[in-house]
Design an enzyme around this catalytic site. Sequence first.
Site, PDB file in Angstrom:
ATOM      1  N   CYS A  94      -4.024   5.339  -2.060  1.00 46.36           N
ATOM      2  CA  CYS A  94      -3.780   4.783  -0.731  1.00 46.36           C
ATOM      3  C   CYS A  94      -5.028   4.751   0.162  1.00 46.36           C
ATOM      4  O   CYS A  94      -5.897   3.932  -0.052  1.00 46.36           O
ATOM      5  CB  CYS A  94      -2.608   5.498  -0.068  1.00 46.36           C
ATOM      6  SG  CYS A  94      -1.840   4.492   1.214  1.00 46.36           S
ATOM      7  N   ARG A 128       4.597  -1.938   8.663  1.00 45.23           N
ATOM      8  CA  ARG A 128       3.971  -1.260   7.536  1.00 45.23           C
ATOM      9  C   ARG A 128       4.757  -1.537   6.261  1.00 45.23           C
ATOM     10  O   ARG A 128       5.956  -1.807   6.301  1.00 45.23           O
ATOM     11  CB  ARG A 128       3.943   0.258   7.786  1.00 45.23           C
ATOM     12  CG  ARG A 128       3.107   0.662   8.974  1.00 45.23           C
ATOM     13  CD  ARG A 128       3.166   2.178   9.188  1.00 45.23           C
ATOM     14  NE  ARG A 128       2.460   2.902   8.145  1.00 45.23           N
ATOM     15  CZ  ARG A 128       1.142   3.080   8.110  1.00 45.23           C
ATOM     16  NH1 ARG A 128       0.369   2.567   9.057  1.00 45.23           N
ATOM     17  NH2 ARG A 128       0.583   3.765   7.141  1.00 45.23           N
ATOM     18  N   HIS A 194       2.091   6.999  -3.674  1.00 46.83           N
ATOM     19  CA  HIS A 194       2.145   8.428  -3.355  1.00 46.83           C
ATOM     20  C   HIS A 194       3.380   9.008  -4.030  1.00 46.83           C
ATOM     21  O   HIS A 194       4.035   8.368  -4.829  1.00 46.83           O
ATOM     22  CB  HIS A 194       2.345   8.628  -1.848  1.00 46.83           C
ATOM     23  CG  HIS A 194       1.217   8.267  -0.983  1.00 46.83           C
ATOM     24  ND1 HIS A 194       0.119   9.061  -0.822  1.00 46.83           N
ATOM     25  CD2 HIS A 194       1.028   7.204  -0.166  1.00 46.83           C
ATOM     26  CE1 HIS A 194      -0.694   8.509   0.062  1.00 46.83           C
ATOM     27  NE2 HIS A 194      -0.177   7.377   0.471  1.00 46.83           N
TER      28      HIS A 194
HETATM   29  N1  GLN Z   1      -4.294   4.418   6.716  1.00 51.47           N
HETATM   30  C1  GLN Z   1      -3.994   3.531   5.636  1.00 51.47           C
HETATM   31  C2  GLN Z   1      -2.953   2.502   5.996  1.00 51.47           C
HETATM   32  O1  GLN Z   1      -2.055   2.736   6.765  1.00 51.47           O
HETATM   33  C3  GLN Z   1      -3.598   4.324   4.410  1.00 51.47           C
HETATM   34  C4  GLN Z   1      -2.334   5.144   4.602  1.00 51.47           C
HETATM   35  C5  GLN Z   1      -2.021   6.063   3.464  1.00 51.47           C
HETATM   36  O2  GLN Z   1      -2.900   6.647   2.824  1.00 51.47           O
HETATM   37  N2  GLN Z   1      -0.738   6.240   3.239  1.00 51.47           N
HETATM   38  O3  GLN Z   1      -3.007   1.409   5.496  1.00 51.47           O
END
Ligand code: GLN
Length: 246
Positions: A94, A128, A194
């Site tokens: 990520c 998101r 994840h």
């Molecule tokens: N900050 C990054 C995003 O939101 C990665 C987030 C994460 O590692 N879950 O895209």
Amino acid sequence: MKFRLLSLYPEQMNIYADRGNILLLRKRCEWRGIDFELTGCSIGEGFNPSAHDLLYIGGGQDRDQRVVAGDLVGGKRELIREFVDQGHSLLAVCGGYQLLGNFYELGSGQIEGLGLVDIHTVRSEEPRLVGPVAIETRLTESSPTLVGFENHGGRTWLGSGVQPLGRVISGHGNNGEDGTEGVRSGNVIGTYLHGPLLPKNVWLADHLIESGLRRNYGDDVRLTQLDDGLEAAAHEVALAAALSDR
Ligand code: GLN
């Protein structure tokens, strides 16, 4: 035998239980009588590119990524290139995955990435990309499935000719549009999964351990089988969650 893991920025880059990936690697080595060595490398610290078998970078919020990016690019880029050029494996999840690319563009500016793979990430104003995810990979001949959980605002785009880690069966993947997930370039793997990733996908953990050991101890190294009943169940549950989300 010994397996040597280098964890980059363990204090900053570790959201969504990414520490579980490290614990899983440790346990699967120890259960087989293989020594496990963990080295952390933080801001301002260097490392010996010849002294580790796998480099790991976990996930991080945008603010964590900003904190480490200058050090990553300014202080560690050449060491990481040397490490990868020597044929060692790198796994990035990520936020760590995004930093492997050319840049991460956020509304107010850009975070420069390592440029290790030809990808870039753009922060979107859209919701998101969150939820269970399942992908089909080509990492080994049996095209095994990877399952996990994704939560990212950034959308990642692969340069032409760049191979994804896999194809999305269910979930969003790199950008929610092109059906790709992650990146794979030689011994470099990046992914949005994840969960943490490895406890639900122990075949990938073993693939990484075995590759590292073979470099040091020869191609005859074969990992012994473990009783993976619980791990297989964890994979099945995560897969069912992803498929029911379709
Ligand atoms: N900050 C990054 C995003 O939101 C990665 C987030 C994460 O590692 N879950 O895209």
